[in-house]
Design a protein around this motif. Sequence first.
Motif, PDB file in Angstrom:
ATOM      1  N   VAL A  89      20.128  30.034  12.386  1.00  0.00           N
ATOM      2  CA  VAL A  89      20.565  30.388  13.740  1.00  0.00           C
ATOM      3  C   VAL A  89      20.727  29.134  14.596  1.00  0.00           C
ATOM      4  O   VAL A  89      21.755  28.943  15.263  1.00  0.00           O
ATOM      5  N   LEU A  90      19.713  28.259  14.584  1.00  0.00           N
ATOM      6  CA  LEU A  90      19.791  27.052  15.406  1.00  0.00           C
ATOM      7  C   LEU A  90      20.886  26.105  14.930  1.00  0.00           C
ATOM      8  O   LEU A  90      21.520  25.431  15.754  1.00  0.00           O
ATOM      9  N   LEU A  91      21.098  26.035  13.648  1.00  0.00           N
ATOM     10  CA  LEU A  91      22.158  25.178  13.114  1.00  0.00           C
ATOM     11  C   LEU A  91      23.516  25.622  13.641  1.00  0.00           C
ATOM     12  O   LEU A  91      24.313  24.799  14.110  1.00  0.00           O
ATOM     13  N   ILE A  92      23.771  26.891  13.608  1.00  0.00           N
ATOM     14  CA  ILE A  92      25.046  27.414  14.109  1.00  0.00           C
ATOM     15  C   ILE A  92      25.173  27.142  15.607  1.00  0.00           C
ATOM     16  O   ILE A  92      26.206  26.645  16.085  1.00  0.00           O
ATOM     17  N   ILE A  93      24.126  27.429  16.377  1.00  0.00           N
ATOM     18  CA  ILE A  93      24.176  27.227  17.831  1.00  0.00           C
ATOM     19  C   ILE A  93      24.295  25.743  18.175  1.00  0.00           C
ATOM     20  O   ILE A  93      25.183  25.339  18.938  1.00  0.00           O
ATOM     21  N   PHE A  94      23.400  24.908  17.633  1.00  0.00           N
ATOM     22  CA  PHE A  94      23.401  23.493  17.978  1.00  0.00           C
ATOM     23  C   PHE A  94      24.680  22.785  17.555  1.00  0.00           C
ATOM     24  O   PHE A  94      25.223  21.977  18.304  1.00  0.00           O
ATOM     25  N   LEU A  95      25.154  23.060  16.359  1.00  0.00           N
ATOM     26  CA  LEU A  95      26.377  22.380  15.917  1.00  0.00           C
ATOM     27  C   LEU A  95      27.586  22.817  16.740  1.00  0.00           C
ATOM     28  O   LEU A  95      28.475  22.010  17.013  1.00  0.00           O
ATOM     29  N   THR A  96      27.612  24.059  17.161  1.00  0.00           N
ATOM     30  CA  THR A  96      28.699  24.520  18.035  1.00  0.00           C
ATOM     31  C   THR A  96      28.634  23.796  19.376  1.00  0.00           C
ATOM     32  O   THR A  96      29.658  23.289  19.865  1.00  0.00           O
ATOM     33  N   VAL A  97      27.444  23.727  19.972  1.00  0.00           N
ATOM     34  CA  VAL A  97      27.282  23.046  21.261  1.00  0.00           C
ATOM     35  C   VAL A  97      27.531  21.544  21.123  1.00  0.00           C
ATOM     36  O   VAL A  97      28.246  20.951  21.938  1.00  0.00           O
ATOM     37  N   LEU A  98      26.926  20.933  20.117  1.00  0.00           N
ATOM     38  CA  LEU A  98      27.098  19.487  19.939  1.00  0.00           C
ATOM     39  C   LEU A  98      28.549  19.119  19.677  1.00  0.00           C
ATOM     40  O   LEU A  98      29.024  18.079  20.146  1.00  0.00           O
TER      41      LEU A  98
END
Length: 186
Positions: A89-98
């Motif tokens: 979940v965090l990988l998807i969210i963080f990579l999208t934001v980053l």
Amino acid sequence: MKSWDIFVAFFRSGMLGYGGGLSAIPLMKREVVETYKWMDDDEFSDILALANTLPGPINTKMSGYIGWRVGGFWGMLSALVGTVLPTVVLLIIFLTVLNAYKDKPWVNGMSKAVIPIAGVMLGVLTWDFIKKSKSTMGWTATIILLIISIVVMQVLGIHPAILIIGLLGSALLTKNKKEEKQVKAS
């Protein structure tokens, strides 16, 4: 209920263990040893040492084994899902934001700020293990073993798994020799 507790414990350590598998280990230790008291420091240290010798991500190995030991098959499954789900979940969210804000200075600063925090968490875990070794082996043996470990891994470039296997083999041989002497003395 136990499967839920296992899931929550590993979900929390996975969710808050930002910076890689090693940074989640102190959090996992807090959940397993201090919060839920499923095992003591010695057992956790043994599992950590064994997990370091096996290939693959350390968090999933440790969570799978601890989950199995505490709650059987369903405990293992709960622990693995609890460990992996936050990462996905965090990988998807963080990579999208980053990716959207990769040129912003605050993103660059955030990425750089995580490194010292993860280093401090690993340092605290290391110090806990050194204190524990001191209480079981004494300062002299702990310092000698620490120096040998640093030389073997950092100077000679030998993988930690080989060092751990060597130490386990040495402990087993020493134990067998002591048992033989006790049998002969009896």
